[in-house]
Design a protein around this motif. Structure first.
Motif, PDB file in Angstrom:
ATOM      1  N   LEU A  29       0.838  -1.208   0.000  1.00 31.95           N
ATOM      2  CA  LEU A  29       0.000   0.000   0.000  1.00 31.95           C
ATOM      3  C   LEU A  29       0.867   1.250   0.000  1.00 31.95           C
ATOM      4  O   LEU A  29       0.548   2.241  -0.667  1.00 31.95           O
ATOM      5  CB  LEU A  29      -0.928  -0.004   1.215  1.00 31.95           C
ATOM      6  N   SER A  30       1.964   1.216   0.743  1.00 32.23           N
ATOM      7  CA  SER A  30       2.897   2.338   0.739  1.00 32.23           C
ATOM      8  C   SER A  30       3.490   2.542  -0.656  1.00 32.23           C
ATOM      9  O   SER A  30       3.560   3.672  -1.156  1.00 32.23           O
ATOM     10  CB  SER A  30       4.023   2.090   1.755  1.00 32.23           C
ATOM     11  N   CYS A  31       3.887   1.446  -1.304  1.00 30.08           N
ATOM     12  CA  CYS A  31       4.424   1.528  -2.667  1.00 30.08           C
ATOM     13  C   CYS A  31       3.372   2.062  -3.628  1.00 30.08           C
ATOM     14  O   CYS A  31       3.691   2.828  -4.553  1.00 30.08           O
ATOM     15  CB  CYS A  31       4.906   0.158  -3.127  1.00 30.08           C
ATOM     16  N   MET A  32       2.123   1.681  -3.423  1.00 29.15           N
ATOM     17  CA  MET A  32       1.039   2.171  -4.264  1.00 29.15           C
ATOM     18  C   MET A  32       0.921   3.689  -4.163  1.00 29.15           C
ATOM     19  O   MET A  32       0.785   4.390  -5.175  1.00 29.15           O
ATOM     20  CB  MET A  32      -0.285   1.523  -3.858  1.00 29.15           C
ATOM     21  N   VAL A  33       0.993   4.205  -2.939  1.00 25.62           N
ATOM     22  CA  VAL A  33       0.882   5.651  -2.738  1.00 25.62           C
ATOM     23  C   VAL A  33       2.072   6.361  -3.382  1.00 25.62           C
ATOM     24  O   VAL A  33       1.904   7.385  -4.057  1.00 25.62           O
ATOM     25  CB  VAL A  33       0.790   5.984  -1.239  1.00 25.62           C
ATOM     26  N   PHE A  34       3.269   5.838  -3.175  1.00 27.48           N
ATOM     27  CA  PHE A  34       4.447   6.401  -3.833  1.00 27.48           C
ATOM     28  C   PHE A  34       4.213   6.483  -5.342  1.00 27.48           C
ATOM     29  O   PHE A  34       4.442   7.515  -5.970  1.00 27.48           O
ATOM     30  CB  PHE A  34       5.680   5.523  -3.572  1.00 27.48           C
ATOM     31  N   GLY A  38       3.789   9.579  -8.318  1.00 30.66           N
ATOM     32  CA  GLY A  38       4.888   9.723  -9.261  1.00 30.66           C
ATOM     33  C   GLY A  38       6.258   9.689  -8.628  1.00 30.66           C
ATOM     34  O   GLY A  38       7.205  10.292  -9.132  1.00 30.66           O
ATOM     35  N   ILE A  39       6.388   8.970  -7.498  1.00 31.93           N
ATOM     36  CA  ILE A  39       7.656   8.879  -6.777  1.00 31.93           C
ATOM     37  C   ILE A  39       8.082   7.418  -6.715  1.00 31.93           C
ATOM     38  O   ILE A  39       7.261   6.540  -6.444  1.00 31.93           O
ATOM     39  CB  ILE A  39       7.515   9.449  -5.352  1.00 31.93           C
ATOM     40  N   ASP A  40       9.351   7.161  -6.951  1.00 28.75           N
ATOM     41  CA  ASP A  40       9.867   5.790  -6.917  1.00 28.75           C
ATOM     42  C   ASP A  40       9.837   5.257  -5.483  1.00 28.75           C
ATOM     43  O   ASP A  40      10.184   5.971  -4.540  1.00 28.75           O
ATOM     44  CB  ASP A  40      11.299   5.745  -7.453  1.00 28.75           C
ATOM     45  N   SER A  41       9.455   3.994  -5.320  1.00 24.31           N
ATOM     46  CA  SER A  41       9.314   3.401  -3.986  1.00 24.31           C
ATOM     47  C   SER A  41      10.497   2.527  -3.592  1.00 24.31           C
ATOM     48  O   SER A  41      10.393   1.720  -2.676  1.00 24.31           O
ATOM     49  CB  SER A  41       8.024   2.570  -3.919  1.00 24.31           C
ATOM     50  N   ILE A  42      11.638   2.692  -4.259  1.00 26.97           N
ATOM     51  CA  ILE A  42      12.779   1.806  -4.055  1.00 26.97           C
ATOM     52  C   ILE A  42      13.316   1.856  -2.619  1.00 26.97           C
ATOM     53  O   ILE A  42      13.939   0.910  -2.143  1.00 26.97           O
ATOM     54  CB  ILE A  42      13.911   2.156  -5.060  1.00 26.97           C
TER      55      ILE A  42
END
Length: 305
Positions: A29-34, A38-42
């Motif tokens: 879910l955090s990666c989804m929001v990132f 438009g922000i990379d979730s790496i």
């Protein structure tokens, strides 16, 4: 074989799947929001690891589970802001900044727990309150269903509720629409008067909060202490679950469940005397297979278009 089938079809196994998928769901879910912003979730792995450390430490100093969770969430937001500042303001390459954040988290967490607890491996010597498990009235007395759905950690129920909350946020509110528009085309969003940087940082705050809750669950719910490298790739698996769910909260929930099944199978197979080395590869093999299938289907769809 019969013993194996009885194991995976039991209510206890499904209960374990839900428990095991919780940190993956928070990460996804955090990666989804990132991604929506438009922000990379790496950097999710490093953020979750640091938050997992911050939870028990803050819980120890405040002698409150709430204090621990709040500390983990604040840590997640601050690290997300740090990542945002480096990439959005200083224009650093997102992948390199994420790798740096993950590497920093690995060393920083060991330093902090050694300073606070006098140990380099874990916070077991600290008396830190943890987030409790919750028995749901009425539901707990229902055969089978109660065994599966009742008695989970409070943060597990929070993760499930947040799946619905985020679905509503992104598809039924002006805030969600603006975050998605900024993520899809920042220049177009700016041309209609949207403050791009403002919504980027709102995105970072929401994603950092979710990562903080995932980290707090690992050290205050899944187990009752922090140990080094305890996230063990769950942040990266969360990225895979987000991709498989195609950015949809409910698809992400199902994908997280798939990885939860793989992780739970690995635990159960250890009890049936399967080779340990093979068992430990199962969650990661499932991740590779699932992402490969997803990528293949997506490439075929793009070719048709």
């Amino acid at each position: 074989m019969n013993e194996f089938l009885q194991t995976i079809l039991s209510p206890d196994f499904v209960f374990t799947v839900i428990r095991v998928m919780t940190p993956i769901l928070f990460a996804a879910l955090s990666c989804m929001v990132f991604t929506k912003g438009g922000i990379d979730s790496i950097g999710i792995e490093g953020i979750m690891l640091t938050c997992a450390m911050a939870g028990p430490v803050c819980s120890y100093f405040t002698q409150s589970a709430v204090g621990g969770v709040v500390g983990a969430v604040v840590t997640g937001i601050l690290l997300a802001f740090l990542f945002g500042y480096v990439t959005l303001q200083l224009k650093a390459v997102e992948i390199l900044a994420g790798i740096a954040l993950n590497t920093m988290a690995s060393g920083l967490t060991i330093f902090v727990i050694y300073y606070v607890a006098g140990e380099k491996g874990s916070t077991q010597s600290l008396f830190s309150p943890v987030v409790p498990n919750i028995d749901i009235p009425v539901l707990e007395s229902i055969p089978v269903l109660g065994d599966i759905l009742s008695g989970h950690n409070l943060l597990t129920y929070v993760a499930i509720i947040l799946t619905f909350v985020l679905a509503y946020l992104f598809y039924s509110t002006p805030l969600g629409l603006r975050i998605r528009s900024v993520g899809e085309n920042a220049q177009a969003a700016a041309s209609v008067g949207i403050n791009v940087m403002k919504y980027k940082y709102i995105t970072l705050a929401i994603a950092g909060t979710l990562a903080g809750l995932g980290g707090a669950f690992m050290s205050m719910g899944y187990v009752s202490f922090f140990s080094k490298e305890m996230i063990a790739g769950r942040g990266f698996i969360g990225m895979a679950a987000e991709a498989m769910g195609m950015g949809n909260p409910f698809g992400i929930f199902l994908a997280s469940g798939l990885f939860g099944i793989a992780d739970s199978l690995a635990v159960r197979l250890q009890l049936l005397n399967f080779p340990t080395q093979l068992i430990q590869t199962i969650p990661y093999m499932i991740t590779i297979i699932a992402i490969s299938i997803y990528s293949y289907k997506r490439s075929k769809k793009e070719k048709k278009l």
